[in-house]
Design an enzyme around this catalytic site. Structure first.
Site, mmCIF file in Angstrom:
data_model
loop_
_atom_site.group_PDB
_atom_site.id
_atom_site.type_symbol
_atom_site.label_atom_id
_atom_site.label_comp_id
_atom_site.label_asym_id
_atom_site.label_seq_id
_atom_site.Cartn_x
_atom_site.Cartn_y
_atom_site.Cartn_z
ATOM 1 N N ASP A 240 0.826 -1.206 0.000
ATOM 2 C CA ASP A 240 0.000 0.000 0.000
ATOM 3 C C ASP A 240 0.864 1.262 0.000
ATOM 4 O OD1 ASP A 240 -2.287 1.488 0.087
ATOM 5 O OD2 ASP A 240 -2.729 1.119 2.194
ATOM 6 N N HIS B 201 3.070 3.779 -8.859
ATOM 7 C CA HIS B 201 2.868 2.366 -9.177
ATOM 8 C C HIS B 201 4.110 1.782 -9.856
ATOM 9 C CE1 HIS B 201 -1.118 2.449 -7.674
ATOM 10 N NE2 HIS B 201 -1.598 3.250 -8.611
ATOM 11 N N LEU C 230 10.303 -20.670 -4.862
ATOM 12 C CA LEU C 230 9.313 -19.791 -4.223
ATOM 13 C C LEU C 230 7.963 -19.859 -4.943
ATOM 14 C CD1 LEU C 230 8.756 -17.393 -2.195
ATOM 15 C CD2 LEU C 230 9.344 -15.885 -4.108
#
Ligand code: FPP
Length: 247
Positions: free
Chosen positions: A28, A45, A139
Site C-alpha cells: 500500500d 505504481h 518460491l
C-alpha cells in the site's frame, strides 16, 4: 530456491529456523508516495513494481516458501479508468519482462482472484507466466488480482460442497486459492494503514501482523529484514501456552 547458507542468514540477523514459510504483503501507499513527491500516481505504481523486484528476489534467496502479494483488490475496480489502465499496463510489462529471471530462479507464479475481469492482454500475460513456471519447485509466488477474501471463501465452500465434501476446516482449506501455500505466517502492510482489507481472511487466522509507515515504493530489502527480525522475536503460541517443543 534458498541461496544463502545459515551463516549468511545470521549475518543478516536472521535465524534460519525462524524464517516465515509464507509471507503475505499488502503493498500500500504507491499513490501517496507519488503525490508527496509531486509526481503522478502512475509514477508511484511504477516505483512500486521496482520495489517488488527486490523483495521477491530476496524472499526466494532466503528460502521463504510462499509469497502472496495483493496487487489488485476487487475494490480497486472502483478507481478511475486511467489508473486501472496504468496498473494493467504495468502488470503486462512486469510479467513479460521479469518472467525469464523468475523462471531461472525456479519461482512458480500463480494468480489468485477473478482474472476474467481483466483485459485479454493481462490475462494472456498472467497465463503465460503461470504455464511457463508451473513445474518450478522454488518460491511459490501468488499474485492476487481482482481478489477478495470473502469471495474466495464463498467459492471454496461452493466447490467443496459440489465435490461432496463435508464442510470442515481441513477440507475447506484444501479448496482455497492458496491451498498449497498453507496458512500465512507473516502479514505485512505498508504505508501506515491498520487494516486487512479483505485479504486472505482464512489464511491469516494465526498470522503475525507487521505494519509499517513506510510506503510500498520505499519498502527495500532492509525494511523486509526489519519485519523478519521482528517476526523472529515473536512468541507464536497459536492459542496454546508455549511453542518450542512443548506439546
Ligand atoms: C496500493 O497503493 C497499491 C496498489 C493498488 C497496486 C499495487 C500494485 C503494484 C505494486 C504494481 C503492480 C503489481 C505487480 C504484481 C506487477 P495505492 O495506490 O492504494 O496507494 P495510496 O493508498 O497511497 O493511494
Amino acid at each position: 530456491m534458498k541461496q544463502y547458507t545459515d551463516r549468511e542468514l545470521a549475518a543478516f540477523g536472521l535465524d534460519a529456523q525462524r524464517i516465515p514459510k509464507h509471507i503475505a504483503i499488502i503493498m500500500d501507499g504507491n499513490g501517496r508516495w507519488a503525490t508527496q513527491k509531486g509526481l503522478p500516481r502512475a509514477a508511484g505504481h511504477r516505483a512500486g513494481v521496482n520495489a517488488l523486484r527486490e523483495i521477491i528476489r530476496f524472499c526466494s534467496d532466503i528460502g521463504v516458501e510462499a509469497l502472496t502479494l495483493y496487487a489488485f483488490s476487487t475494490e480497486n475496480r472502483k478507481r478511475p479508468k486511467e489508473e486501472i489502465g496504468v496498473l494493467c499496463g504495468l502488470l503486462i510489462e512486469y510479467f513479460n519482462r521479469e518472467i525469464d529471471e523468475l523462471h531461472a530462479n525456479a519461482v512458480r507464479i500463480r494468480s489468485i482472484g477473478d482474472l476474467s475481469w481483466f483485459p485479454g492482454a493481462v490475462q494472456e500475460a498472467v497465463r503465460n507466466a503461470e504455464q511457463k513456471t508451473a513445474k518450478n519447485a522454488g518460491l511459490k509466488l501468488n499474485i492476487a488480482l481482482n481478489y477478495g477474501g470473502r469471495a474466495e471463501l464463498v467459492s471454496a465452500m461452493r466447490r467443496a460442497i459440489d465435490a461432496g465434501e463435508p464442510l470442515a476446516e481441513d477440507t475447506l482449506g484444501r479448496y482455497l486459492d492458496t491451498a498449497d501455500a498453507g496458512d500465512v505466517d507473516l502479514l505485512i502492510r505498508t504505508s501506515g494503514e491498520l487494516r486487512i482489507s479483505n485479504f486472505l481472511l482464512w489464511q491469516i487466522a494465526y498470522a503475525e501482523l507487521y505494519f509499517t509507515d513506510v510506503k510500498w515504493p520505499d519498502f527495500t530489502r532492509e525494511e523486509l529484514l526489519r519485519a523478519l527480525r521482528d517476526y523472529a522475536g515473536r512468541d507464536r503460541r497459536f492459542g496454546g501456552l508455549k511453542t518450542d517443543g512443548v506439546k
